[in-house]
Write a protein that holds these residues in place. Structure first.
Motif, PDB file in Angstrom:
ATOM      1  N   GLN A  17      -9.491  46.682  -0.491  1.00  0.00           N
ATOM      2  CA  GLN A  17      -8.170  46.352  -1.037  1.00  0.00           C
ATOM      3  C   GLN A  17      -7.083  47.226  -0.420  1.00  0.00           C
ATOM      4  O   GLN A  17      -5.951  46.787  -0.237  1.00  0.00           O
ATOM      5  N   ARG A  18      -7.436  48.482  -0.101  1.00  0.00           N
ATOM      6  CA  ARG A  18      -6.447  49.373   0.538  1.00  0.00           C
ATOM      7  C   ARG A  18      -6.095  48.827   1.920  1.00  0.00           C
ATOM      8  O   ARG A  18      -4.932  48.811   2.320  1.00  0.00           O
ATOM      9  N   MET A  21      -3.847  46.034   1.545  1.00  0.00           N
ATOM     10  CA  MET A  21      -2.522  46.549   1.228  1.00  0.00           C
ATOM     11  C   MET A  21      -1.808  46.999   2.502  1.00  0.00           C
ATOM     12  O   MET A  21      -0.610  46.756   2.666  1.00  0.00           O
ATOM     13  N   SER A  25       1.719  45.608   3.803  1.00  0.00           N
ATOM     14  CA  SER A  25       2.840  46.509   4.089  1.00  0.00           C
ATOM     15  C   SER A  25       3.361  46.273   5.494  1.00  0.00           C
ATOM     16  O   SER A  25       4.575  46.219   5.719  1.00  0.00           O
ATOM     17  N   MET A 116       0.530  41.300  -2.712  1.00  0.00           N
ATOM     18  CA  MET A 116       0.544  42.732  -2.983  1.00  0.00           C
ATOM     19  C   MET A 116       0.134  42.993  -4.433  1.00  0.00           C
ATOM     20  O   MET A 116      -0.665  43.891  -4.706  1.00  0.00           O
ATOM     21  N   ALA A 119      -3.563  42.432  -4.784  1.00  0.00           N
ATOM     22  CA  ALA A 119      -4.339  43.537  -4.219  1.00  0.00           C
ATOM     23  C   ALA A 119      -4.304  44.746  -5.149  1.00  0.00           C
ATOM     24  O   ALA A 119      -5.318  45.417  -5.343  1.00  0.00           O
ATOM     25  N   THR A 120      -3.127  45.008  -5.744  1.00  0.00           N
ATOM     26  CA  THR A 120      -3.010  46.144  -6.668  1.00  0.00           C
ATOM     27  C   THR A 120      -3.934  45.969  -7.858  1.00  0.00           C
ATOM     28  O   THR A 120      -4.642  46.899  -8.252  1.00  0.00           O
ATOM     29  N   TYR A 123      -7.517  46.409  -6.919  1.00  0.00           N
ATOM     30  CA  TYR A 123      -7.789  47.830  -6.718  1.00  0.00           C
ATOM     31  C   TYR A 123      -8.025  48.500  -8.064  1.00  0.00           C
ATOM     32  O   TYR A 123      -8.984  49.246  -8.253  1.00  0.00           O
TER      33      TYR A 123
END
Lengths: 145, 138
Positions: A17-18, A21, A25, A116, A119-120, A123
């Motif tokens: 997930q990072r 991200m 970004s 986003m 994904a957050t 996470y």
């Protein structure tokens, strides 16, 4: 069957997930970028997830069936969007073509923001399951006290 | 009263702890793969097999009348096996993923609580034994 397995699986989810991200970004930061090392405008990046069995060594392959069905996740590929860029009429722009059009990346900001948030949340879910595993491991230490 | 110091309860709680750890691992795998295209959510069942092996009601009791016969009946608690399979009761999303994150998180919380409960029950059982050992002779 152990606690470290759940921890490994959850941390693979966090890492995936990072990475997602990071690509989001990058997409948002480059929404107006008209130059890239490959030439042309920046192209949208998207990660591809894949479930793989969590076996560290040969012995793990021989363990029981339930243990084998636990899979971690990994980013196998970063897909680059090959779609047509957005053309905007800006004759004064240094990257304008002969007709006066500038090629901009075809990135939808709303879409990126929605990804986003997704994904957050994913996470956070992995963090929660890690926390639950940790709680269980700590309470197992109290066994027999 | 059972003459054994560690009766079926401790055995059953021990198996339950093992299975809950396995379930925790299965749920962690599902959560980690919540966004993986084509991933099928896994489910693990052990409650029914375990309760059959514990056999509180005594209804499943089936015995042989000779020592050389094949064993029948529910079998020992230690031989209960968990069943891991693709959960059929799911909604399939556009990318073929069947993980329901809300449900997984609820199961995870429930599983953790029941794991801790089993550990507390074992501790209570031990505390009772300790009490008898220390105070029984007075």
């Amino acid at each position: 069957m152990d606690f470290s397995k759940a921890m490994r699986v959850s941390s693979s989810g966090l890492a995936a997930q990072r990475m997602r991200m990071n690509s989001i970004s990058s997409n948002i930061a480059n929404i107006n970028t008209t130059r890239s090392p490959e030439g042309g405008p920046y192209r949208r990046k998207d990660v591809v997830f894949e479930a793989i069995p969590d076996s560290k060594n040969f012995g793990d392959v021989l363990t029981t069936v339930p243990d084998q069905s636990i899979q971690r996740v990994q980013v196998t590929d970063v897909e680059v969007d090959r779609g047509a860029p957005l053309l905007k009429y800006e004759p004064d722009h240094p990257d304008a073509n002969a007709d006066g059009y500038v090629a901009y990346p075809n990135i939808n900001l709303m879409e990126e923001m929605a990804n986003m948030i997704q994904a957050t949340r994913a996470y956070e879910a992995n963090i929660s399951s890690m926390q639950a595993t940790k709680d269980m491991a700590l309470s197992a230490l109290e066994l027999g006290q | 009263m059972s003459s054994k110091m560690f009766d079926k309860t401790v055995d059953a709680l021990g198996s339950s702890i093992d299975f809950r750890l396995l379930r925790n691992n299965v749920i962690s795998g599902n959560v980690a793969n919540a966004e993986t295209p084509g991933y099928k959510a896994k489910k693990i069942d052990f409650e029914e097999a375990l309760s059959r092996a514990i056999d509180i009601s005594g209804l499943n009791r089936l015995s042989t009348d000779h020592g050389d016969h094949f064993p029948v009946g529910p079998g020992a608690i230690s031989r209960v096996r968990a069943d891991v399979y693709d959960n059929p009761d799911v909604n399939v999303s556009n990318d073929g993923n069947t993980v329901d994150l809300e449900r997984e998180m609820a199961n995870l919380a429930e599983n953790t609580i029941l794991y801790k409960a089993a550990i507390q029950l074992i501790n209570k059982k031990m505390a009772a034994l300790k009490y008898v050992a220390a105070e029984g002779g007075r």
